[in-house]
Design a protein around this motif. Structure first.
Motif, PDB file in Angstrom:
ATOM      1  N   HIS A   2     -35.665   8.468  33.012  1.00  0.00           N
ATOM      2  CA  HIS A   2     -35.621   9.421  34.100  1.00  0.00           C
ATOM      3  C   HIS A   2     -36.579   8.983  35.198  1.00  0.00           C
ATOM      4  N   GLU A   3     -36.025   8.663  36.357  1.00  0.00           N
ATOM      5  CA  GLU A   3     -36.842   8.108  37.438  1.00  0.00           C
ATOM      6  C   GLU A   3     -37.947   9.050  37.894  1.00  0.00           C
ATOM      7  N   ALA A   4     -37.671  10.367  37.875  1.00  0.00           N
ATOM      8  CA  ALA A   4     -38.689  11.309  38.347  1.00  0.00           C
ATOM      9  C   ALA A   4     -39.943  11.243  37.487  1.00  0.00           C
ATOM     10  N   SER A   5     -39.778  11.185  36.144  1.00  0.00           N
ATOM     11  CA  SER A   5     -40.958  11.154  35.285  1.00  0.00           C
ATOM     12  C   SER A   5     -41.662   9.806  35.376  1.00  0.00           C
ATOM     13  N   ILE A   6     -40.909   8.736  35.636  1.00  0.00           N
ATOM     14  CA  ILE A   6     -41.542   7.430  35.848  1.00  0.00           C
ATOM     15  C   ILE A   6     -42.430   7.477  37.085  1.00  0.00           C
ATOM     16  N   VAL A   7     -41.883   8.041  38.169  1.00  0.00           N
ATOM     17  CA  VAL A   7     -42.653   8.120  39.408  1.00  0.00           C
ATOM     18  C   VAL A   7     -43.878   9.001  39.206  1.00  0.00           C
ATOM     19  N   GLU A   8     -43.723  10.077  38.412  1.00  0.00           N
ATOM     20  CA  GLU A   8     -44.877  10.937  38.136  1.00  0.00           C
ATOM     21  C   GLU A   8     -45.978  10.166  37.423  1.00  0.00           C
ATOM     22  N   PRO A  39     -34.280   0.860  41.856  1.00  0.00           N
ATOM     23  CA  PRO A  39     -35.365   0.867  42.842  1.00  0.00           C
ATOM     24  C   PRO A  39     -35.156   1.916  43.920  1.00  0.00           C
ATOM     25  N   ASP A  40     -33.909   2.117  44.334  1.00  0.00           N
ATOM     26  CA  ASP A  40     -33.629   3.112  45.374  1.00  0.00           C
ATOM     27  C   ASP A  40     -34.036   4.508  44.937  1.00  0.00           C
ATOM     28  N   SER A  41     -33.687   4.886  43.700  1.00  0.00           N
ATOM     29  CA  SER A  41     -34.044   6.243  43.303  1.00  0.00           C
ATOM     30  C   SER A  41     -35.532   6.363  43.030  1.00  0.00           C
ATOM     31  N   LEU A  42     -36.191   5.266  42.576  1.00  0.00           N
ATOM     32  CA  LEU A  42     -37.653   5.313  42.461  1.00  0.00           C
ATOM     33  C   LEU A  42     -38.278   5.647  43.808  1.00  0.00           C
ATOM     34  N   GLN A  43     -37.778   4.977  44.861  1.00  0.00           N
ATOM     35  CA  GLN A  43     -38.350   5.204  46.186  1.00  0.00           C
ATOM     36  C   GLN A  43     -38.061   6.616  46.691  1.00  0.00           C
ATOM     37  N   LEU A  44     -36.850   7.104  46.390  1.00  0.00           N
ATOM     38  CA  LEU A  44     -36.515   8.471  46.790  1.00  0.00           C
ATOM     39  C   LEU A  44     -37.450   9.485  46.147  1.00  0.00           C
ATOM     40  N   TYR A  45     -37.657   9.345  44.818  1.00  0.00           N
ATOM     41  CA  TYR A  45     -38.538  10.277  44.117  1.00  0.00           C
ATOM     42  C   TYR A  45     -39.976  10.126  44.596  1.00  0.00           C
ATOM     43  N   PHE A  46     -40.369   8.878  44.900  1.00  0.00           N
ATOM     44  CA  PHE A  46     -41.722   8.653  45.399  1.00  0.00           C
ATOM     45  C   PHE A  46     -41.947   9.395  46.703  1.00  0.00           C
ATOM     46  N   GLU A  47     -40.967   9.290  47.618  1.00  0.00           N
ATOM     47  CA  GLU A  47     -41.104   9.967  48.915  1.00  0.00           C
ATOM     48  C   GLU A  47     -41.204  11.467  48.751  1.00  0.00           C
ATOM     49  N   PHE A  48     -40.549  11.982  47.710  1.00  0.00           N
ATOM     50  CA  PHE A  48     -40.573  13.417  47.457  1.00  0.00           C
ATOM     51  C   PHE A  48     -41.870  13.839  46.760  1.00  0.00           C
ATOM     52  N   LEU A  49     -42.299  13.054  45.761  1.00  0.00           N
ATOM     53  CA  LEU A  49     -43.421  13.466  44.913  1.00  0.00           C
ATOM     54  C   LEU A  49     -44.792  13.089  45.487  1.00  0.00           C
ATOM     55  N   ARG A  50     -44.831  12.181  46.468  1.00  0.00           N
ATOM     56  CA  ARG A  50     -46.120  11.743  47.023  1.00  0.00           C
ATOM     57  C   ARG A  50     -46.785  12.816  47.877  1.00  0.00           C
ATOM     58  N   GLU A  51     -46.003  13.795  48.326  1.00  0.00           N
ATOM     59  CA  GLU A  51     -46.539  14.831  49.207  1.00  0.00           C
ATOM     60  C   GLU A  51     -47.727  15.528  48.550  1.00  0.00           C
ATOM     61  N   GLY A  52     -48.832  15.635  49.302  1.00  0.00           N
ATOM     62  CA  GLY A  52     -50.002  16.335  48.795  1.00  0.00           C
ATOM     63  C   GLY A  52     -50.866  15.516  47.854  1.00  0.00           C
ATOM     64  N   THR A  53     -50.494  14.265  47.585  1.00  0.00           N
ATOM     65  CA  THR A  53     -51.332  13.403  46.758  1.00  0.00           C
ATOM     66  C   THR A  53     -52.009  12.360  47.654  1.00  0.00           C
ATOM     67  N   VAL A  54     -52.844  11.483  47.039  1.00  0.00           N
ATOM     68  CA  VAL A  54     -53.472  10.414  47.828  1.00  0.00           C
ATOM     69  C   VAL A  54     -52.428   9.450  48.375  1.00  0.00           C
ATOM     70  N   CYS A  55     -51.216   9.532  47.852  1.00  0.00           N
ATOM     71  CA  CYS A  55     -50.132   8.645  48.293  1.00  0.00           C
ATOM     72  C   CYS A  55     -49.339   9.213  49.456  1.00  0.00           C
ATOM     73  N   ASP A  56     -49.711  10.389  49.931  1.00  0.00           N
ATOM     74  CA  ASP A  56     -48.996  10.987  51.050  1.00  0.00           C
ATOM     75  C   ASP A  56     -48.935  10.002  52.210  1.00  0.00           C
ATOM     76  N   GLY A  57     -47.745   9.656  52.657  1.00  0.00           N
ATOM     77  CA  GLY A  57     -47.590   8.713  53.761  1.00  0.00           C
ATOM     78  C   GLY A  57     -47.562   7.266  53.329  1.00  0.00           C
ATOM     79  N   ALA A  58     -47.780   7.005  52.052  1.00  0.00           N
ATOM     80  CA  ALA A  58     -47.772   5.623  51.572  1.00  0.00           C
ATOM     81  C   ALA A  58     -46.344   5.154  51.343  1.00  0.00           C
ATOM     82  N   GLU A  59     -46.181   3.843  51.307  1.00  0.00           N
ATOM     83  CA  GLU A  59     -44.865   3.311  50.970  1.00  0.00           C
ATOM     84  C   GLU A  59     -44.932   2.677  49.585  1.00  0.00           C
ATOM     85  N   MET A  60     -43.793   2.658  48.913  1.00  0.00           N
ATOM     86  CA  MET A  60     -43.731   2.013  47.609  1.00  0.00           C
ATOM     87  C   MET A  60     -42.756   0.843  47.682  1.00  0.00           C
ATOM     88  N   ALA A  61     -43.242  -0.331  47.275  1.00  0.00           N
ATOM     89  CA  ALA A  61     -42.380  -1.513  47.225  1.00  0.00           C
ATOM     90  C   ALA A  61     -42.020  -1.787  45.772  1.00  0.00           C
TER      91      ALA A  61
END
Ligand SMILES: [Zn+2]
Length: 127
Positions: A2-8, A39-61
């Motif tokens: 599950h990509e969401a839990s991986i990104v978490e 990779p596409d869904s990892l990035q999608l979940y990252f953009e969603f889950l990064r909000e409010g964390t130190v990763c807010d505004g960061a990009e994931m490669a």
């Protein structure tokens, strides 16, 4: 998987490895082909889950790691860019894989006010 839990778990690792006042600019992730993770869904979940964390505004490669395969039939080694069970040399479905299920947080780039620091976290996310 599950990509969401991986990104978490990746985000957890990033937070653990980032000093409190720093802002993360970029996160590099290396993914094995056998994980089946997109990779596409990892990035999608990252953009969603990064909000409010130190990763807010960061990009994931996300880098897909080539697969190291060994043929049990003819003994040759191959590097594959997509999952295939058939040996390119002898045509038998006899390949075994030496990697492919890895999911590594490769590096974190942070802006801590003193410039960019790229650290190799070298941690493995929980799968
Ligand atoms: Zn072979």
């Amino acid at each position: 998987m599950h990509e969401a839990s991986i990104v978490e778990s990746l985000l957890d690792l990033v937070v653990q490895n980032t000093p409190g006042s720093a802002r993360v600019r970029r996160v590099d992730v290396r993914v094995g082909l056998l994980t089946g993770v997109s990779p596409d869904s990892l990035q999608l979940y990252f953009e969603f889950l990064r909000e409010g964390t130190v990763c807010d505004g960061a990009e994931m490669a996300v880098t897909l790691q080539p697969l190291l395969a060994h043929c049990e039939n003819c003994g040759t080694d191959h590097t594959l860019r997509e999952v295939d069970w058939v040996c390119p040399a002898c045509g038998q479905g006899a390949l075994t894989f030496r990697n492919g299920d890895e999911l590594h947080l490769e590096s974190i780039e942070v802006d801590n006010g003193e410039g960019i620091h790229a650290g190799a976290a070298d941690s493995q996310a929980q799968q």
